[in-house]
Design an enzyme around this catalytic site. Structure first.
Site, PDB file in Angstrom:
ATOM      1  N   ASN A   1       1.066  -1.039  -0.086  1.00 36.10           N
ATOM      2  CA  ASN A   1       0.156   0.080  -0.015  1.00 36.10           C
ATOM      3  C   ASN A   1       1.127   1.147   0.049  1.00 36.10           C
ATOM      4  OD1 ASN A   1      -1.787   1.958   0.435  1.00 36.10           O
ATOM      5  ND2 ASN A   1      -2.376   1.483   2.413  1.00 36.10           N
ATOM      6  N   TRP A   2       0.953   1.771  -1.129  1.00 34.35           N
ATOM      7  CA  TRP A   2       1.733   3.008  -1.264  1.00 34.35           C
ATOM      8  C   TRP A   2       1.305   4.287  -0.592  1.00 34.35           C
ATOM      9  CZ3 TRP A   2       3.929   2.520  -6.961  1.00 34.35           C
ATOM     10  CH2 TRP A   2       5.176   1.369  -7.047  1.00 34.35           C
ATOM     11  N   LYS A   3       0.070   4.135  -0.247  1.00 35.05           N
ATOM     12  CA  LYS A   3      -0.614   5.341   0.194  1.00 35.05           C
ATOM     13  C   LYS A   3      -0.265   6.486  -0.807  1.00 35.05           C
ATOM     14  CE  LYS A   3      -0.093   3.332   4.669  1.00 35.05           C
ATOM     15  NZ  LYS A   3       0.100   3.430   6.264  1.00 35.05           N
TER      16      LYS A   3
ATOM     17  N   HIS B 138      -9.376   1.338   5.139  1.00 36.66           N
ATOM     18  CA  HIS B 138      -8.219   1.626   5.552  1.00 36.66           C
ATOM     19  C   HIS B 138      -8.559   2.552   6.724  1.00 36.66           C
ATOM     20  CE1 HIS B 138      -3.891   2.741   6.472  1.00 36.66           C
ATOM     21  NE2 HIS B 138      -3.768   1.748   5.808  1.00 36.66           N
TER      22      HIS B 138
ATOM     23  N   GLU C 114      -6.876   4.951   7.823  1.00 41.23           N
ATOM     24  CA  GLU C 114      -6.375   6.154   7.447  1.00 41.23           C
ATOM     25  C   GLU C 114      -7.665   6.797   6.949  1.00 41.23           C
ATOM     26  OE1 GLU C 114      -2.803   5.774   5.263  1.00 41.23           O
ATOM     27  OE2 GLU C 114      -1.773   5.203   7.222  1.00 41.23           O
TER      28      GLU C 114
ATOM     29  N   GLU D  11      -5.206  -4.476  10.584  1.00 33.72           N
ATOM     30  CA  GLU D  11      -4.051  -3.712  11.053  1.00 33.72           C
ATOM     31  C   GLU D  11      -4.412  -2.784  12.382  1.00 33.72           C
ATOM     32  OE1 GLU D  11      -2.282  -2.419   6.926  1.00 33.72           O
ATOM     33  OE2 GLU D  11      -4.001  -1.221   7.281  1.00 33.72           O
TER      34      GLU D  11
ATOM     35  N   GLY E  49       2.682   2.650  10.753  1.00 32.33           N
ATOM     36  CA  GLY E  49       3.740   3.597  10.286  1.00 32.33           C
ATOM     37  C   GLY E  49       4.408   4.029  11.808  1.00 32.33           C
TER      38      GLY E  49
ATOM     39  N   SER F 128       3.868  -1.875  10.408  1.00 31.43           N
ATOM     40  CA  SER F 128       5.164  -1.996  10.720  1.00 31.43           C
ATOM     41  C   SER F 128       5.687  -3.408  10.330  1.00 31.43           C
ATOM     42  CB  SER F 128       5.471  -1.455  11.919  1.00 31.43           C
ATOM     43  OG  SER F 128       5.021  -0.262  12.351  1.00 31.43           O
TER      44      SER F 128
ATOM     45  N   GLY G  82       3.156  -0.762   4.199  1.00 29.00           N
ATOM     46  CA  GLY G  82       3.109   0.593   3.872  1.00 29.00           C
ATOM     47  C   GLY G  82       4.645   0.934   3.465  1.00 29.00           C
ATOM     48  N   GLY G  83       5.229   1.712   4.569  1.00 28.39           N
ATOM     49  CA  GLY G  83       6.530   2.191   4.448  1.00 28.39           C
ATOM     50  C   GLY G  83       7.697   1.154   3.855  1.00 28.39           C
TER      51      GLY G  83
HETATM   52  P1  13P Z   1       3.474   0.326   7.649  1.00 29.07           P
HETATM   53  O1  13P Z   1       3.608  -0.883   6.963  1.00 29.07           O
HETATM   54  O2  13P Z   1       4.075   1.743   7.110  1.00 29.07           O
HETATM   55  O3  13P Z   1       3.094   0.556   9.230  1.00 29.07           O
HETATM   56  O4  13P Z   1       1.751   0.702   7.121  1.00 29.07           O
HETATM   57  C1  13P Z   1       0.887  -0.251   7.290  1.00 29.07           C
HETATM   58  C2  13P Z   1      -0.534   0.216   6.606  1.00 29.07           C
HETATM   59  O5  13P Z   1      -1.054   0.963   6.918  1.00 29.07           O
HETATM   60  C3  13P Z   1      -0.572  -0.705   5.223  1.00 29.07           C
HETATM   61  O6  13P Z   1      -1.862  -0.378   4.878  1.00 29.07           O
END
Ligand code: 13P
Length: 255
Positions: A10-12, A98, A100, A170, A176, A216, A237-238
């Site tokens: 997920n590149w956000k 998600h 967010e 999640e 994050g 994470s 994500g990251g």
């Molecule tokens: P991180 O891997 O950056 O913690 O993000 C997780 C996430 O929200 C994937 O959708």
């Protein structure tokens, strides 16, 4: 039950078309003409979909996802993108609900449910995200929150629709932050989510549905998390912004 793990990036709100191309150039040599014991999915921002389709459209080991889509097909919905439009971009999955989007954009369980049902109607596969905040966990509300998110978010889905849906657990406090849920915490939550699916859709559906962990995930913790019996991949994500760390997670998580 043998469930194929699914690792999704997920590149956000990261990587426009040129950075998408750079990523693809680094990632492709490692995935082209190869088979994996897992599904590999990349979810770029909408504006990078054309580039991602161009780079990955012919690569059978990689599928594309989007990070959101409308519950409507077309019309006066300024700023929205419909699932129908996404069909032109080799998109197979859509991340919905998600945390967010829930926290920053006010998406409710009912709203997410409408999107899940629309995605299934269009034969897109939802990656349906759930998870509790730290406050909810510390307040003893973990099970109540997950129960509400699952029962409302997946209401009205048929068993077939559920089979093509991936659930992503999640915990919000692990996203994050560098704080990963311990393997034991994650396994406990995943087993609970699977029991909720069994209540709502039956034991057979629960045994088949894939539940990813997100929060994470890194190359260094992927193996321990993926060794848990109810964890079927990761939503990353990251650590999925660089080809080498995304690959490291896939390799360590499937070793
Ligand atoms: P991180 O891997 O950056 O913690 O993000 C997780 C996430 O929200 C994937 O959708």
């Amino acid at each position: 039950m043998n469930r194929k793990p699914i690792f999704a990036a997920n590149w956000k709100m990261n990587k426009g078309p040129s950075e998408t191309e750079d990523f693809a150039k680094g990632f492709l040599p490692n995935v082209e003409h190869k088979t994996f014991p897992c599904d590999i999915v990349i979810a770029p921002p909408f504006v990078s979909l054309a580039k991602a389709s161009e780079m990955f459209g012919n690569v059978s080991s990689v599928a594309l996802a989007v990070q959101n889509c409308s519950q409507f097909d077309a019309g006066a919905y300024t700023g929205e993108i419909s699932g129908l439009m996404l069909k032109e971009f080799f998109v197979h999955y859509v991340i919905l609900g998600h945390s967010e989007r829930r926290a920053i954009y006010g998406e409710t369980d009912e709203f997410i449910n409408a999107k899940v049902l629309k995605a299934r109607e269009l034969n897109l596969r939802p990656i349906f995200c759930i998870g509790e905040t730290l406050e909810e966990r510390e307040g003893g509300k973990l099970e109540e929150v997950l129960r509400r998110q699952v029962s409302v978010g997946l209401a009205g889905l048929e068993e077939k629709g559920l089979g093509d849906t991936v659930i992503a657990y999640e915990p919000v406090w692990a996203i994050g932050t560098g704080v990963t849920a311990s393997a034991a915490q994650a396994q406990e939550a995943h087993a609970f989510v699977r029991s909720l699916i069994a209540e709502q859709f039956g034991a057979d559906a629960a045994a088949k549905v894939r539940i990813q962990y997100g929060g994470s995930v890194k190359p260094g913790n992927a193996a321990e998390l993926m060794a848990c019996p109810d964890i079927d991949g990761a939503l990353i994500g990251g650590a999925a912004l660089e080809p080498s760390s995304f690959l490291g997670i896939i390799e360590n998580g499937t070793a």
